[in-house]
Design an enzyme around this catalytic site. Structure first.
Site, PDB file in Angstrom:
ATOM      1  N   ARG B 294      21.996 -41.981   4.316  1.00 61.67           N
ATOM      2  CA  ARG B 294      21.316 -43.014   5.100  1.00 61.67           C
ATOM      3  C   ARG B 294      20.791 -44.132   4.215  1.00 61.67           C
ATOM      4  NH1 ARG B 294      18.681 -39.328  10.048  1.00 61.67           N
ATOM      5  NH2 ARG B 294      20.713 -39.116  11.014  1.00 61.67           N
ATOM      6  N   TYR B 426      27.024 -45.699  12.100  1.00 66.46           N
ATOM      7  CA  TYR B 426      27.302 -44.381  11.488  1.00 66.46           C
ATOM      8  C   TYR B 426      26.128 -43.846  10.666  1.00 66.46           C
ATOM      9  CZ  TYR B 426      29.601 -46.826   7.368  1.00 66.46           C
ATOM     10  OH  TYR B 426      29.941 -47.585   6.284  1.00 66.46           O
ATOM     11  N   GLU B 427      26.231 -42.592  10.304  1.00 66.82           N
ATOM     12  CA  GLU B 427      25.120 -41.863   9.654  1.00 66.82           C
ATOM     13  C   GLU B 427      23.872 -41.849  10.531  1.00 66.82           C
ATOM     14  OE1 GLU B 427      27.289 -40.422   6.911  1.00 66.82           O
ATOM     15  OE2 GLU B 427      25.190 -39.916   7.083  1.00 66.82           O
ATOM     16  N   GLY B 428      24.054 -41.763  11.831  1.00 69.61           N
ATOM     17  CA  GLY B 428      22.923 -41.813  12.763  1.00 69.61           C
ATOM     18  C   GLY B 428      22.687 -43.248  13.166  1.00 69.61           C
TER      19      GLY B 428
END
Lengths: 567, 567
Positions: B294, B426-428
């Site tokens: 993140r 992406y990545e949350g």
């Protein structure tokens, strides 16, 4: 993904918010009764939903291309264009004398929004014709009108705008295309123009170009520009396409979006042209065309935004993920709900501004009153910039609602974002719009702006009795707009320009607050809930915009070019 | 367009703003002296400028493609990857025991930003390996470590993350991929995973997949998920790629951007895997990987934004249009100047937050102190969401600076915008980041947040003696952050979630105000001019964000699904 024409919203806005009844009460637009308008919207909506909307995605996947000098268009665009022209939608606001429907711009604006939502790439073709028709109605000779307007109005032929050259974009005055008199009242046009939307198409028997060029004795800058009509095929005596003229499409641009719209580089080589209006007064004629095109581009942003919103909502109503309550889909998650509500609230604000703008145009046309003209002129850059900013923000958020699926082209969400991206750029960048607002549109010392602000205050005042809390917040925002406008008109140009964009954004935020407030008063519970969301959560942004606007130019230039380049 | 590594900015941030000296004062990172760091940045910067940056545009034009089961990569990516791995940049922050450089995350973060700016599509490959290395360092058995870490750290092999399935995106707990014990300590993995970045590549002798899957006796949801290491080729005894494992790339996605990065649908069919960490504790191991990923994605946003800024500035310094003063180019126009200054000011704010975040990670690693861990955990979602939001906003504005040229793919400005678009997803998604901030990261009752706020106040207080006006504005903003945080920690989850995104945005705005203020105190006149622009014109946005954040959930759900769908 199907598209649903937002007819209820248009009817509500016409009846309760922007006052189409004022327009219908004029002689000029007496035929625009609620029944007629309703029928027109319904019919246009049906065409947009059924015929145009299915063309949007194939147009993105199969861009227009140049093949041996012929512009091959995207699949189905020929049929779509036929539906638009045969339905009379090209000439819906044009003079009935030449075959137009003579509808108010307010109604035409709603239809243009729906066509943009359905298929922006294709809608650009009739939109440019509409602009050309208007320029010819105002500035062309009777002969040119008689020859060209019926063909353009029916959509049999289409029209383009040729302003930009490689060295002359925002600075139109730098253009070099030449016009030389042939001695018989016609001219020889030579030069290269770029970014010519729908410069040609395989389904069009003729394309009529309006070209800005310089006569041999022209002054430098914008004062030496004249406007010429240059058809692809010279009309025969009976008005059919005859001899090929000296112009051609050199190439098409590969663009981020609106792949279905051919963006041409045009070469004029001793092409035969006719003067439109007066020598050296081409900019004035072009501005006629551009002002309405700016309204048109504003609603393009809103249209694409509306479609992106509907697409995202449909996805959110279908997609299950995590522990959602209610329907069990992600629309129940607070953050998804926030995104969708934000999108819808901004779209309503932008749409209401665009229609308020169109009403002012209609009233100006119907009454000739200077105050309506000034109102229309004031609102046009706001509609254009705010409408297209909202379109981009909404399309961006639409991708976000889709999560990873939004980034994959297959779902179509990305296309809306790529398509919308051009709208803050063409027809004058949003920066140019903002400069127009704070300079040209404030040359009256702010008279038109203050007249509008007075009306906004009345609306807020009237809402107090039933919606005290909301009305007070909107009232305060209007005061901030008034104070910032008072500050602005006292500034020199550089200082105005430094804060032009944030000023325009703040102005639009406040306008949207007023129309939402009115919607809360006039509408059902859903309107009030949306208005409350807007007024409580989005309207406060005006303060930061106005603080930014009032920063002035001094602090801006304290940062040197070396500072900007430091890394 | 060349890229210039922003080395001066990193040095200034390290020395004056985020305090890399604290990190270098620990035993663990004692080798990270200013000289060494400088040498590393210079070398990485050179590779990014000379080797990676020229690959970016060809990667967009020639996407990775699947050919008979082989992932063919974009032109030059093999050589670019070789430069990254041979330079030691994959394992720059990894354990020296396995060949890593053992550098602080702060330095690695700067290098990751530069690699992202140079070529985001390619940088994703080492970034995912870095995450995998970290997960293995923390959770894998010694045997797995000994076998895989040297290959991954050197970059000879690469690593991927396999979380998402069609029905399990943000809701990872919904995944269905199965793992069955083989009885010999290994497992059979079967299922389909989507959005697997760099799922394979023709230049890699082996790819190591970390796969989330369920054991037969697993509980439903996230508590029944285990993590497995599944290599494409099973290593032989001497650690060379041996027998082919039961997995394959089914297809690659066609995406809006990062065309050079192959995004795979992966099929696992009784593939052999090894458990990483404990059964059913896969999420914990995955979070190790995700947290740093993140931070990594946050700086991707900043990197792409930096490149878009440089691209736009170069254009503005070159393009003449209208009556510009000074250099005669459009950079002299107030509105262009405003756009560029806004971009630069936001990039500085985002970069300073990302490096503050990285320092907290390094201090947590070096000292093991809970307060540093909490600080790092608090800042991670802010870095990710704000960094990627800024990246998108800056890339969008970069297109705008180019005018019509920005929409034409040829100029490259559009690519930055299309590439950046994935980073808030992406990545949350950024919505997930904001929910993480207001829920998980506030489970301590706001302790970590208030500790940070106390420090921010000290910085503002210290600046008063020399920069009273700026310091007061920043102080007021910090108070607003404190009050909103106090309000927030008293709310139930639904209310927090309803305002999570605007809260995060307001938080970031204030953090940026503090780092800009510090820059004004510590830096040259250009730093002060930029800080003044930020504090006067952008910082005020925090008020609207916090007003929005405090709206709560009630008003949000007053708008029914029918209201949302009304058109």
């Amino acid at each position: 993904m199907p598209y649903r024409a937002p007819l209820k919203d248009f009817r509500f806005l016409f009846d309760k918010i922007v006052g189409l009844d004022k327009v219908a009460a004029t002689d000029r637009y007496a035929e625009a009764t609620p029944d007629v308008v309703d029928q027109i919207l319904t019919e246009a909506g049906r065409m947009c939903e059924e015929v145009l909307a299915p063309l949007n995605w194939p147009g993105d996947r199969n861009p227009a291309r140049l093949e041996n000098g012929v512009v091959r268009t995207s699949p189905g665009f020929d049929e779509g264009y036929k539906a638009i022209s045969e339905g009379g939608w090209v000439g819906m606001a044009s003079d009935p004398e030449y075959g137009g429907m003579g509808l108010p711009m307010t109604v035409a604006t709603a239809v243009n929004e729906m066509m943009s939502a359905a298929c922006l790439s294709l809608q650009l073709c009739p939109m440019l014709s509409q602009g050309q028709i208007e320029a010819l109605e105002h500035h062309a000779s009777d002969e040119l009108k008689a020859l060209y307007l019926p063909k353009l109005t029916s959509g049999e032929w289409s029209g383009t705008m040729n302003l930009t050259e490689p060295q002359a974009g925002s600075d139109v005055g730098a253009l070099r295309t030449k016009a030389e008199p042939n001695g018989d009242g016609t001219y020889k046009i030579s030069g290269q123009k770029i970014y010519i939307t729908w410069g040609d198409a395989d389904f069009l028997p003729n394309v009529v170009h309006l070209v800005l060029a310089r006569l041999p004795d022209a002054a430098p800058g914008t004062k030496g520009i004249s406007l010429f009509l240059v058809p692809k095929f010279l009309p025969t005596e009976d008005g059919q396409p005859g001899e090929r003229n000296g112009l051609r499409v050199v190439s098409l641009e590969e663009k981020m979006g609106i792949h279905g719209s051919p963006t041409a580089v045009m070469e004029y080589d001793n092409a035969k042209g006719w003067l439109v209006g007066t020598e050296h007064k081409g900019m004035a004629a072009m501005f006629t065309m551009m002002n309405n095109a700016r309204l048109g581009v504003g609603v393009q942003g809103i249209g694409v935004g509306e479609r992106a919103y509907q697409h995202a909502l449909a996805y959110a109503l279908d997609r299950t993920q995590g522990k959602a309550g209610g329907s069990g889909t992600i629309v129940e998650h607070a953050d998804v709900r926030r995104m969708l509500t934000h999108m819808k609230a901004d779209l309503f604000a932008a749409r209401s501004i665009s229609l308020m703008n169109a009403v002012a145009i209609d009233m100006a046309t119907a009454t000739g009153e200077a105050s309506w003209k000034a109102r229309a002129a004031l609102l046009t850059p706001i509609t254009k910039a705010f409408g297209t900013d909202v379109g981009n923000a909404v399309a961006h958020e639409g991708v976000q609602v889709h999560g990873g699926m939004g980034f994959v082209e297959e779902t179509g969400a990305a296309q809306f974002s790529r398509d919308a991206r051009i709208t803050p750029i063409y027809e004058g960048t949003n920066g140019i719009q903002a400069m127009d607002l704070v300079a040209r549109k404030m040359m009256d010392g702010g008279e038109a702006a203050f007249a509008l602000i007075d009306e906004l205050e009345k609306t807020a005042e009237a809402a107090r009795s039933t919606h005290e809390d909301l009305a007070q917040k909107v009232w305060d925002a209007i005061q901030a707009l008034r104070e910032t406008t008072e500050w602005l008109v006292d500034q020199d140009m550089q200082s105005r320009f430094a804060g032009a964009v944030p000023y325009l954004r703040g102005f639009a935020r406040v306008l949207g607050g007023v129309t939402h407030l009115k919607a809360a008063v006039e509408g059902e519970s859903g309107r009030k809930a949306l208005a409350t969301f807007y007024i409580d959560r989005l309207l406060p942004e005006h303060e930061a915009h106005f603080a930014h606007a009032r920063g002035g130019d001094e602090g801006l230039y304290l940062l040197t070019l070396d500072d900007l380049a430091a890394a």
